[in-house]
Design an enzyme around this catalytic site. Structure first.
Site, PDB file in Angstrom:
ATOM      1  CE  LYS A  13     -21.418 -51.470 -20.615  1.00  0.00           C
ATOM      2  NZ  LYS A  13     -21.415 -50.560 -21.778  1.00  0.00           N
ATOM      3  NE  ARG A  88     -15.872 -48.703 -18.691  1.00  0.00           N
ATOM      4  CZ  ARG A  88     -17.176 -48.574 -18.512  1.00  0.00           C
ATOM      5  NH1 ARG A  88     -17.799 -49.246 -17.584  1.00  0.00           N
ATOM      6  NH2 ARG A  88     -17.825 -47.780 -19.293  1.00  0.00           N
ATOM      7  NE  ARG A 127     -26.957 -43.053 -22.187  1.00  0.00           N
ATOM      8  CZ  ARG A 127     -25.917 -43.837 -21.980  1.00  0.00           C
ATOM      9  NH1 ARG A 127     -26.099 -45.082 -21.585  1.00  0.00           N
ATOM     10  NH2 ARG A 127     -24.701 -43.405 -22.185  1.00  0.00           N
ATOM     11  NE  ARG A 160     -24.075 -41.654 -18.836  1.00  0.00           N
ATOM     12  CZ  ARG A 160     -23.717 -42.927 -18.952  1.00  0.00           C
ATOM     13  NH1 ARG A 160     -24.593 -43.897 -18.732  1.00  0.00           N
ATOM     14  NH2 ARG A 160     -22.501 -43.246 -19.309  1.00  0.00           N
ATOM     15  NE  ARG A 171     -18.969 -43.006 -22.394  1.00  0.00           N
ATOM     16  CZ  ARG A 171     -20.276 -42.880 -22.411  1.00  0.00           C
ATOM     17  NH1 ARG A 171     -20.834 -41.728 -22.772  1.00  0.00           N
ATOM     18  NH2 ARG A 171     -21.049 -43.887 -22.074  1.00  0.00           N
TER      19      ARG A 171
END
Ligand code: AP5
Ligand code: MG
Length: 213
Positions: A13, A88, A127, A160, A171
């Site tokens: 996203k 969300r 990531r 992160r 998540r």
């Protein structure tokens, strides 16, 4: 043009929202980025959000909605924006909808970046994010020119805090329980579009620009 990006954590996203913002000259608004900036600056909001984020849980609606409505009332949002990570939950979507209706406005497109769970886990572990300028990389798919260093600002890249595998699992569970129902919400409004998020990011972007054209 007002756009909402939907998709599981790590679907891409943020990657696509940045490209849309650049091409159409509208702000990219990520509630996750706003919370992370506050954590970095050690604000009260950041401390509160961190308690939830580190567990892979959602920050309470009341707090998140207040921040988002404040942000979209800025002058730079008058010609539109691309929302990434908001709404969300159904209550968040309803509050946004009501605020827009009051202005005689609406969301033009909700774009779901569709990626299966197997790919998600791989993406998150690879990531790397730049704490300086917010650029995002992937060790395999989108590597920086020099390993561990941001191409844009030269800062050292980091993993992160919520990209640890156990948190990613939480998540994903939270996504299915609380966020996926938004696909039905925006389908009912006639603005829902889905793109295949497993292809290279330029191809995902080409599919999105076709929808927005
Ligand atoms: P947030 O920051 O929104 O995280 P998220 O939804 O979990 O999504 P990510 O940012 O992890 O993924 P992304 O889809 O942006 O993927 P990206 O482009 O980076 O939220 C974090 C937390 O904040 C939440 O858990 C919650 O606690 C809180 N929060 C935020 N908003 C909230 C709200 N509204 N209400 C309540 N709480 C809220 O891509 C992922 C990786 O894949 C990158 O490495 C990228 O380089 C790579 N990649 C991207 N596209 C491709 C491609 N096509 N092919 C290969 N690799 C790709
Ligand atoms: Mg993101």
């Amino acid at each position: 043009m007002k756009i909402v990006m939907l998709g599981a954590p790590g679907a891409g996203k943020g990657t696509q929202a940045k490209m849309i913002a650049q091409k159409y000259g509208i702000p990219h608004i990520s509630t996750g980025d706003i919370f992370r900036a506050n954590i970095k600056d050690g604000t009260k909001l950041g401390m509160e959000a961190k308690q939830y984020m580190d567990q892979g849980l959602l920050v309470p609606d009341e707090l998140t909605v207040r921040i988002l409505l404040d942000r979209v009332s800025n002058e730079d949002c008058k010609d539109g924006y691309v929302l990434d990570g908001f709404p969300r939950t159904i209550p968040q979507a309803e509050v946004l909808d009501e605020a827009l209706v009051k202005l005689g406005d609406k969301i033009d497109f909700a774009i779901n970046v569709d990626v299966p769970d197997e790919n998600i886990i791989k993406r998150m572990s690879g990531r790397r994010a730049c704490p300086g300028c917010g650029a995002t990389y992937h060790t395999e798919h989108i590597p920086p020119k020099t390993e561990g260093i941001c191409d844009v600002c030269g800062a050292a890249l980091v993993l992160r805090d919520d990209d640890r595998p156990e948190t990613v699992k939480n998540r994903l569970e939270v996504y299915y329980a609380q966020t996926q129902p938004l696909i039905a919400f925006y389908t009912e409004k006639g603005v829902m579009r889905t793109v295949d998020g497993t292809v290279p990011m330029e191809d995902v972007f080409a599919a999105i620009t076709k929808i927005l054209a």
